[in-house]
Design a protein around this motif. Structure first.
Motif, mmCIF file in Angstrom:
data_model
loop_
_atom_site.group_PDB
_atom_site.id
_atom_site.type_symbol
_atom_site.label_atom_id
_atom_site.label_comp_id
_atom_site.label_asym_id
_atom_site.label_seq_id
_atom_site.Cartn_x
_atom_site.Cartn_y
_atom_site.Cartn_z
ATOM 1 N N LEU A 210 46.702 40.722 23.294
ATOM 2 C CA LEU A 210 46.911 41.290 24.627
ATOM 3 C C LEU A 210 46.958 42.808 24.582
ATOM 4 N N GLU A 211 47.306 43.354 23.425
ATOM 5 C CA GLU A 211 47.198 44.799 23.231
ATOM 6 C C GLU A 211 46.025 45.160 22.342
ATOM 7 N N GLY A 212 45.719 44.295 21.385
ATOM 8 C CA GLY A 212 44.671 44.598 20.421
ATOM 9 C C GLY A 212 43.287 44.681 21.016
ATOM 10 N N SER A 213 43.061 44.027 22.159
ATOM 11 C CA SER A 213 41.751 44.043 22.816
ATOM 12 C C SER A 213 41.932 44.177 24.322
ATOM 13 N N LYS A 214 41.416 45.265 24.885
ATOM 14 C CA LYS A 214 41.495 45.454 26.343
ATOM 15 C C LYS A 214 40.761 44.320 27.059
ATOM 16 N N ASP A 215 39.615 43.913 26.507
ATOM 17 C CA ASP A 215 38.819 42.839 27.107
ATOM 18 C C ASP A 215 39.609 41.534 27.123
ATOM 19 N N TYR A 216 40.293 41.231 26.028
ATOM 20 C CA TYR A 216 41.110 40.019 25.944
ATOM 21 C C TYR A 216 42.202 40.040 27.003
ATOM 22 N N ALA A 217 42.868 41.183 27.140
ATOM 23 C CA ALA A 217 43.958 41.306 28.112
ATOM 24 C C ALA A 217 43.451 41.133 29.539
ATOM 25 N N LEU A 218 42.300 41.720 29.847
ATOM 26 C CA LEU A 218 41.747 41.601 31.196
ATOM 27 C C LEU A 218 41.355 40.156 31.503
ATOM 28 N N ASN A 219 40.815 39.448 30.511
ATOM 29 C CA ASN A 219 40.486 38.040 30.707
ATOM 30 C C ASN A 219 41.747 37.213 30.955
ATOM 31 N N PHE A 220 42.833 37.544 30.245
ATOM 32 C CA PHE A 220 44.110 36.866 30.467
ATOM 33 C C PHE A 220 44.574 37.085 31.907
ATOM 34 N N MET A 221 44.512 38.338 32.365
ATOM 35 C CA MET A 221 44.930 38.639 33.747
ATOM 36 C C MET A 221 44.077 37.875 34.752
ATOM 37 N N ASN A 222 42.772 37.821 34.522
ATOM 38 C CA ASN A 222 41.885 37.078 35.416
ATOM 39 C C ASN A 222 42.246 35.592 35.445
ATOM 40 N N ASN A 223 42.523 35.047 34.265
ATOM 41 C CA ASN A 223 42.799 33.613 34.155
ATOM 42 C C ASN A 223 44.093 33.203 34.852
ATOM 43 N N TYR A 224 45.083 34.123 34.850
ATOM 44 C CA TYR A 224 46.403 33.727 35.331
ATOM 45 C C TYR A 224 46.840 34.492 36.579
ATOM 46 N N GLY A 225 45.881 35.112 37.260
ATOM 47 C CA GLY A 225 46.156 35.692 38.565
ATOM 48 C C GLY A 225 47.055 36.915 38.549
ATOM 49 N N VAL A 226 46.910 37.744 37.532
ATOM 50 C CA VAL A 226 47.694 38.979 37.451
ATOM 51 C C VAL A 226 46.839 40.116 38.024
ATOM 52 N N PRO A 227 47.319 40.842 39.025
ATOM 53 C CA PRO A 227 46.496 41.871 39.664
ATOM 54 C C PRO A 227 46.221 43.056 38.742
#
Length: 418
Positions: free
Chosen positions: A104-121
């Motif tokens: 979630l910190e190691g990859s910006k892309d990974y973190a953004l996908n997490f936010m997309n998946n779980y509805g985090v603005p």
């Protein structure tokens, strides 16, 4: 009373200085070791240990040999590299997320996908591995545009390009420096806030909030740094807006960690921007922030040891109690930071009094004869009844210093009306 415990903190900077100092205050704690620590730590009763933070085998051996109850990880690199996984495999307790969650910190892309998946603005975004493709699409985000290195960058891998030419130059430079993936984001506007959430597998507590100052120079000018100063509390943040951050960002994030089976035990830093459309996440960090930790922990009335011990052991988390006092800190950095900080300048000593405290970071030598080791050297801190009073104490101290090979920002706290 049960026997007091020994603890280990991993890291060497101002954040780890503040963590170790706070843990040492607990009536339950005997020894606090910090590996590798820094020369300032004995001033607060913390013992530095000459083991590198990436020497996982050496750290595990030390923890076993010194009856360490648990270890608190400061830096992100160790977490991304799997220190928690290695400690768990060795049967040791440790506070921090495992390597999977640390992405979630190691990859910006990974973190953004997490936010997309779980509805985090968050901001509108896209990530690219191909330079030609990103150059074809960069104008679609409008200007200014935020350009981020995908991997860890110590808080410095973000550029806000004001126009097309600046964006093209930045993208080419990032790919030339070896970046495999670059993220584009729309440039959000609004005040930024730092929220630190202690998480224990779906349960959480929110620490006192702070505001960081990332740009190197006054007026938010210059390149991004790891942070030049911070303060807490935040008089400009309303209780309603804070609650909205919890409802719209914290809760879906923690729910996402549960649904994704992350089994997260550690701190999650949420960098937030309060836009006209509500709070949006700028970034996740999987650990406490630097320099916010230095002002947040002094305001924590809850015993940090008890809080972390409960989180590690899946016990009910104690409620967070905040002191009424304000906390304010300004970083003294080496001239040339962050691009080319000078090293080795003679600093002398930094006497403390009743007015200020010093949290040491990138210094060598002895407390009576310090030398700079590059980057952010130390933080001058004050706690007082009001933010203004704490602010005035810190700047009165800094103004008396004769350090021509160092610099600091003069406008920390301006957004709070100071």
């Amino acid at each position: 009373m049960t026997d007091k415990v020994n603890l280990l903190v991993i890291g060497e900077g101002g954040r780890e200085f503040a963590i170790a100092k706070k843990l040492k205050e607990s009536a339950s704690v005997d020894h606090v070791y910090c590996a590798p620590g820094n020369v300032g730590m004995p001033s607060v009763g913390v013992e530095p240990v000459a083991i590198a933070e990436n020497d996982f085998a050496g750290l595990i051996k030390f923890a076993k040999d010194h009856d360490i109850k648990w270890t608190f990880v400061g830096p992100e690199d160790c977490l991304v590299d799997g220190i928690v996984d290695d400690f768990h495999a060795a049967g040791l307790k440790i506070f921090g997320p495992d390597a999977r969650a640390a992405q979630l910190e190691g990859s910006k892309d990974y973190a953004l996908n997490f936010m997309n998946n779980y509805g985090v603005p968050t901001a509108k975004h896209a990530s690219y591995r191909d330079q030609t493709a990103i150059l074809e699409h960069v104008d679609q985000f409008g200007y200014p545009v935020v350009i981020k290195e995908n991997g860890l960058a110590g808080g410095k891998g973000v550029v806000i390009a004001q126009d097309h030419d600046a964006a093209v130059q930045t993208i080419k430079e990032m790919f030339a420096s070896g970046q495999a993936r670059i993220v584009l984001e729309e440039c959000l506007s609004g005040p930024e806030y730092s929220m630190f959430v202690v998480i224990s597998n779906g349960h959480y507590r929110i620490l006192p909030m702070a505001q960081d100052h990332k740009r190197a120079y006054d007026g938010d000018k210059g390149p991004n740094t790891g942070g030049m100063g911070s303060y807490s509390p935040l008089p400009q943040l309303s209780a309603a807006d804070r609650q909205r951050m919890i409802d719209e960002v914290v809760k879906p994030t923690v729910d996402g960690l549960v649904k994704g089976e992350y089994h997260y035990h550690g701190v999650l830093y949420i960098g937030l921007m309060l836009t006209t459309d509500g709070p949006k996440v700028i970034e996740y960090n999987v650990r406490l922030g630097d320099p916010e930790t230095q002002v947040v922990l002094p305001r924590l009335d809850t015993d940090l040891y008890q809080l972390v011990d409960a989180a590690i052991n899946d016990q009910p988390l104690p409620a967070i109690s905040e002191t009424a006092e304000a906390s304010f800190g300004v970083v003294l950095a080496s001239k040339g930071y962050p691009q080319k900080p000078i090293h080795g300048q003679e600093l002398g000593s930094f006497p403390e009094g009743s007015e200020v405290e010093i949290d040491y970071a990138n210094v060598t030598g002895t407390l009576s004869h310090l030398q700079g080791a590059g980057g952010r050297l130390l933080m001058v801190l004050a706690q007082a009844g009001t933010l203004q009073e704490a602010h005035d104490r810190v700047y009165a101290y800094l103004e008396k210093l004769d350090q021509p090979e160092c610099f600091y920002r003069h406008d920390i706290g301006a957004k709070a009306g100071l």
